[in-house]
Write a protein that holds these residues in place. Structure first.
Motif, PDB file in Angstrom:
ATOM      1  N   LEU A 205       0.834  -1.206   0.000  1.00 39.11           N
ATOM      2  CA  LEU A 205       0.000   0.000   0.000  1.00 39.11           C
ATOM      3  C   LEU A 205       0.863   1.247   0.000  1.00 39.11           C
ATOM      4  O   LEU A 205       1.731   1.430   0.871  1.00 39.11           O
ATOM      5  CB  LEU A 205      -0.914  -0.037   1.227  1.00 39.11           C
ATOM      6  CG  LEU A 205      -1.856  -1.250   1.238  1.00 39.11           C
ATOM      7  CD1 LEU A 205      -2.561  -1.393   2.571  1.00 39.11           C
ATOM      8  CD2 LEU A 205      -2.868  -1.156   0.114  1.00 39.11           C
ATOM      9  N   ALA A 209      -3.076   4.105  -3.365  1.00 37.44           N
ATOM     10  CA  ALA A 209      -4.338   3.870  -2.642  1.00 37.44           C
ATOM     11  C   ALA A 209      -4.225   4.463  -1.238  1.00 37.44           C
ATOM     12  O   ALA A 209      -4.158   3.723  -0.248  1.00 37.44           O
ATOM     13  CB  ALA A 209      -4.626   2.373  -2.588  1.00 37.44           C
ATOM     14  N   GLU A 212      -6.925   3.332   1.449  1.00 37.21           N
ATOM     15  CA  GLU A 212      -6.738   1.951   1.896  1.00 37.21           C
ATOM     16  C   GLU A 212      -5.502   1.859   2.792  1.00 37.21           C
ATOM     17  O   GLU A 212      -5.489   1.163   3.808  1.00 37.21           O
ATOM     18  CB  GLU A 212      -6.552   1.063   0.665  1.00 37.21           C
ATOM     19  CG  GLU A 212      -6.999  -0.349   0.872  1.00 37.21           C
ATOM     20  CD  GLU A 212      -6.687  -1.211  -0.347  1.00 37.21           C
ATOM     21  OE1 GLU A 212      -6.335  -2.378  -0.161  1.00 37.21           O
ATOM     22  OE2 GLU A 212      -6.769  -0.707  -1.496  1.00 37.21           O
ATOM     23  N   ARG A 213      -4.451   2.602   2.405  1.00 31.59           N
ATOM     24  CA  ARG A 213      -3.225   2.597   3.219  1.00 31.59           C
ATOM     25  C   ARG A 213      -3.529   3.097   4.631  1.00 31.59           C
ATOM     26  O   ARG A 213      -3.087   2.505   5.627  1.00 31.59           O
ATOM     27  CB  ARG A 213      -2.159   3.473   2.553  1.00 31.59           C
ATOM     28  CG  ARG A 213      -0.884   3.628   3.377  1.00 31.59           C
ATOM     29  CD  ARG A 213       0.113   4.521   2.667  1.00 31.59           C
ATOM     30  NE  ARG A 213      -0.429   5.853   2.424  1.00 31.59           N
ATOM     31  CZ  ARG A 213       0.083   6.742   1.553  1.00 31.59           C
ATOM     32  NH1 ARG A 213       1.151   6.431   0.849  1.00 31.59           N
ATOM     33  NH2 ARG A 213      -0.468   7.925   1.404  1.00 31.59           N
ATOM     34  N   GLU A 215      -6.387   3.122   6.251  1.00 36.14           N
ATOM     35  CA  GLU A 215      -7.201   2.128   6.973  1.00 36.14           C
ATOM     36  C   GLU A 215      -6.330   0.971   7.435  1.00 36.14           C
ATOM     37  O   GLU A 215      -6.463   0.468   8.546  1.00 36.14           O
ATOM     38  CB  GLU A 215      -8.249   1.536   6.033  1.00 36.14           C
ATOM     39  CG  GLU A 215      -9.554   2.259   5.996  1.00 36.14           C
ATOM     40  CD  GLU A 215     -10.520   1.538   5.058  1.00 36.14           C
ATOM     41  OE1 GLU A 215     -10.543   0.298   5.020  1.00 36.14           O
ATOM     42  OE2 GLU A 215     -11.227   2.243   4.324  1.00 36.14           O
TER      43      GLU A 215
END
Ligand SMILES: C[S@@+](CC[C@H](N)C(=O)[O-])C[C@H]1O[C@@H](n2cnc3c(N)ncnc32)[C@H](O)[C@@H]1O
Length: 272
Positions: A205, A209, A212-213, A215
């Motif tokens: 990640l 992204a 997403e990283r 999270e």
């Protein structure tokens, strides 16, 4: 029944909540194209709080699941949780047993699923041998397991890496195996499973992204810190290292160019 010796995360309410969040968070990776479509009776060893059981029941409406779990508090939570899930009604049971001595006869199940459990058992060969014994010929088994040597963070985070080394060494010293993912092929083959395949599943990640990283970093920080009470109590890390890691993780979370990398292994095979 004793608590498994290698269970680093402990059995607190927070840890049970973390298992629920973790299963949902990793669902798309762990439950991708599982081979349980025409299966009727699945064995899940190390079913924990029932978080994976719920997902399997949701994805495979024809399946009935028997969870096997060594810890009674996990079983109580699994029964409470699955009791609230409409699609689980009448389709599961959770049995209090040790995966190294399964209380079932040969050919009791036509599929099996193990997730994040072999890393916590002293004798994974015995667990897999038991799983094979109770499966019918041709039954698929899927095991998802950690490979903790693959973890990398940027910016460089030395306290986190020291903590991670202590985390893994502690798990080894209490009879678990934080690198068991790499050994799944050998383990499955050694107890007579056939058609063994392994897939490396990677979280890489970065700026491609960022959401997403972010999270994932939050999830990972929670996972790391879940081991802190046990590691501090066993004198395997100092409070300074835990504090240093906490600061580093906050810095990584703020860094616009942060990189997170981790791989786990998913193995599939057939009973014979
Ligand atoms: C990290 S949790 C994973 C739970 C579940 N598979 C999941 O992914 O949410 C591992 C679980 O395996 C259980 N466990 C450990 N050793 C076991 C054994 N020998 N037999 C049965 N369960 C075991 C632990 O009590 C714990 O609930």
């Amino acid at each position: 029944m004793p608590t498994p010796t290698g269970y680093l995360h402990g059995y607190s309410d927070e840890e049970r909540e973390r298992l629920h969040r973790q299963a949902r968070f990793l669902e798309s990776m762990v439950h991708d194209r599982l081979p349980f479509r025409r299966r009727k009776k699945l064995l899940e060893v190390g079913s924990g709080v029932g978080a994976q059981t719920e997902i399997l029941l949701r994805h495979f409406p024809d399946l009935k699941i028997t969870g096997v779990e060594i810890n009674e508090a996990q079983i109580a939570e699994a029964r409470r949780f699955l009791g609230t899930v409409p699609w689980a009604a009448g389709r599961y049971e959770v049995v209090h047993a040790d995966g190294t001595r399964l209380p079932f006869g040969p050919e009791s199940f036509d599929s099996a699923f193990l997730c994040w459990v072999l890393e916590h058992v002293g004798d994974p060969v015995r667990v897999l041998g038991e799983v094979r014994r109770v499966l019918s010929p041709g039954a698929p088994v899927v095991c998802s397991e950690v490979l903790n040597a693959t973890f990398f963070l940027d910016p460089y985070s030395p306290d986190t890496l020291r903590y991670w080394t202590a985390f893994n060494e502690h798990q080894l010293s209490v009879g678990g195996d934080p690198f068991v993912g790499a050994k799944l092929g050998n383990l499955l083959q050694s107890v007579g499973f056939r058609d063994v395949s392994t897939e490396v599943k990677t979280f890489h990640l970065d700026n491609r992204a960022p959401g997403e990283r972010a999270e994932f970093l939050e999830y990972w920080s929670e996972l790391l810190l879940s081991g802190a009470p046990a590691l501090l109590a066993a004198d395997k890390v100092s409070q300074e290292i835990v504090d240093g890691m906490t600061r580093e993780l906050e810095r990584v979370a703020r860094d616009p160019n942060a990189v997170f990398f981790y791989s786990f292994i998913q193995a599939r095979a057939r009973a014979w």
